[in-house]
Enzyme design. Structure first.
Site, PDB file in Angstrom:
ATOM      1  N   HIS A 163       0.773  -1.194  -0.070  1.00 55.47           N
ATOM      2  CA  HIS A 163       0.045  -0.078  -0.149  1.00 55.47           C
ATOM      3  C   HIS A 163       0.995   1.253   0.116  1.00 55.47           C
ATOM      4  O   HIS A 163       2.092   1.217   0.424  1.00 55.47           O
ATOM      5  CB  HIS A 163      -0.698   0.001   1.324  1.00 55.47           C
ATOM      6  CG  HIS A 163      -1.915  -0.900   1.497  1.00 55.47           C
ATOM      7  ND1 HIS A 163      -1.988  -1.879   2.448  1.00 55.47           N
ATOM      8  CD2 HIS A 163      -2.988  -1.181   0.601  1.00 55.47           C
ATOM      9  CE1 HIS A 163      -2.995  -2.508   2.299  1.00 55.47           C
ATOM     10  NE2 HIS A 163      -3.678  -2.233   1.109  1.00 55.47           N
ATOM     11  N   CYS A 248      -2.191   0.528  10.043  1.00 60.04           N
ATOM     12  CA  CYS A 248      -3.419  -0.382   9.839  1.00 60.04           C
ATOM     13  C   CYS A 248      -4.208  -0.878  10.713  1.00 60.04           C
ATOM     14  O   CYS A 248      -5.317  -1.342  10.339  1.00 60.04           O
ATOM     15  CB  CYS A 248      -2.811  -1.564   9.168  1.00 60.04           C
ATOM     16  SG  CYS A 248      -1.070  -1.752   8.281  1.00 60.04           S
TER      17      CYS A 248
END
Ligand SMILES: CN(C)C(=N)NCCC[C@H](N)C(=O)O
Length: 254
Positions: A163, A248
């Site tokens: 990501h 996250c």
């Protein structure tokens, strides 16, 4: 001071089956993961964040990485649609919790794909990673949703990391920090600085002078302390084995 809330989601029994893309699969210790997750949640609370637990999604190994199924801006929760179909079942519980908290709901629709881990907001700009999990249609839809908040969206290619926020995050002053070996386009950001460790690319801003970081980046923590930041570190080794990082594991609702 207004309530500051953070969404979190307890790891489920299938955690060890979580996806890995850029690293080799390693055994995950479930008990250690739970105790690390509890410490992470406690660190948020100690810094004044009320934690709101989304019910676990037991069939979804990666559900603990709650940053990915949703992007929250103001009173709008934009439910993402992961480029990894295995992760799409995570949205329902997140939607129910955010509806109960009074959020308006929007969603990224097919053919768009998007993971929250690809969305880095710095001031009035949302940098969005274009890579394995997020496609151009997803970025366009996100841009349409964020426009009402005066946020402009800029796509950034992500090839060497899972990501965008695996590679870079931002300090409170807007400086984007990253780990050079996985940053494809450092020039995409007005101010960029490489950090000495992979985990040093990841900060959660707890307060304008207080950062949460992984224990795996001690040199970066010292470097940032030397700049005047208070740095709290948490051991998240079991989540790092699944390509997770400090960002996250929560979604800060501001
Ligand atoms: C910023 N990062 C890294 C995230 N927001 N999410 C990590 C998800 C990891 C999970 N095993 C997966 O592969 O989906």
């Amino acid at each position: 001071m207004p309530v500051r809330r953070a969404l979190i989601r307890r790891p489920g029994l299938l955690l060890a089956d979580g996806l890995v893309t850029h690293i080799d699969k390693q055994p995950v210790d479930l008990d250690r993961a739970l105790s690390q997750w509890l410490s992470y949640a406690e660190a948020l609370r100690c810094a004044g964040w009320e934690t709101v637990e989304v019910p676990p999604a037991d069939d979804c190994p990666d559900a603990v990485f709650i940053e990915d199924p949703v992007v929250v801006q103001g009173d709008l929760a934009i439910l993402a649609r992961s480029g990894a179909p295995e992760r799409r079942g995570e949205s329902a519980g997140v939607e129910a919790t955010l509806r109960d908290l009074g959020y308006r709901i929007a969603r990224i629709e097919e053919p768009g794909t998007l993971d929250g881990g690809d969305v880095l907001r710095v001031g009035g700009t949302a940098y969005v990673g274009l890579g394995g999990r997020t496609n151009g249609a997803g970025i366009q839809q996100l841009a349409n949703h964020l426009r009402e908040f005066g946020i402009r969206t800029q796509a950034v290619t992500v090839e060497r990391a899972l990501h965008l926020k695996s590679a870079v995050t931002a300090l409170p002053d807007g400086t984007v920090i990253g780990w050079d070996p996985v940053v494809d386009w450092p020039g995409a950001f007005p101010a960029y600085e490489g950090m000495p460790e992979e985990g040093g690319a990841h900060v959660v801003i707890l307060d304008p002078d207080h950062l949460l970081m992984a224990a795996s980046a001690p040199q970066t923590a010292d470097l940032l302390r030397g700049r005047g930041y208070r740095v709290t570190t948490v051991d998240i080794s079991e989540f790092e084995k699944l390509e997770g990082c400090v960002t996250c594991l929560s979604v800060r609702l501001r």
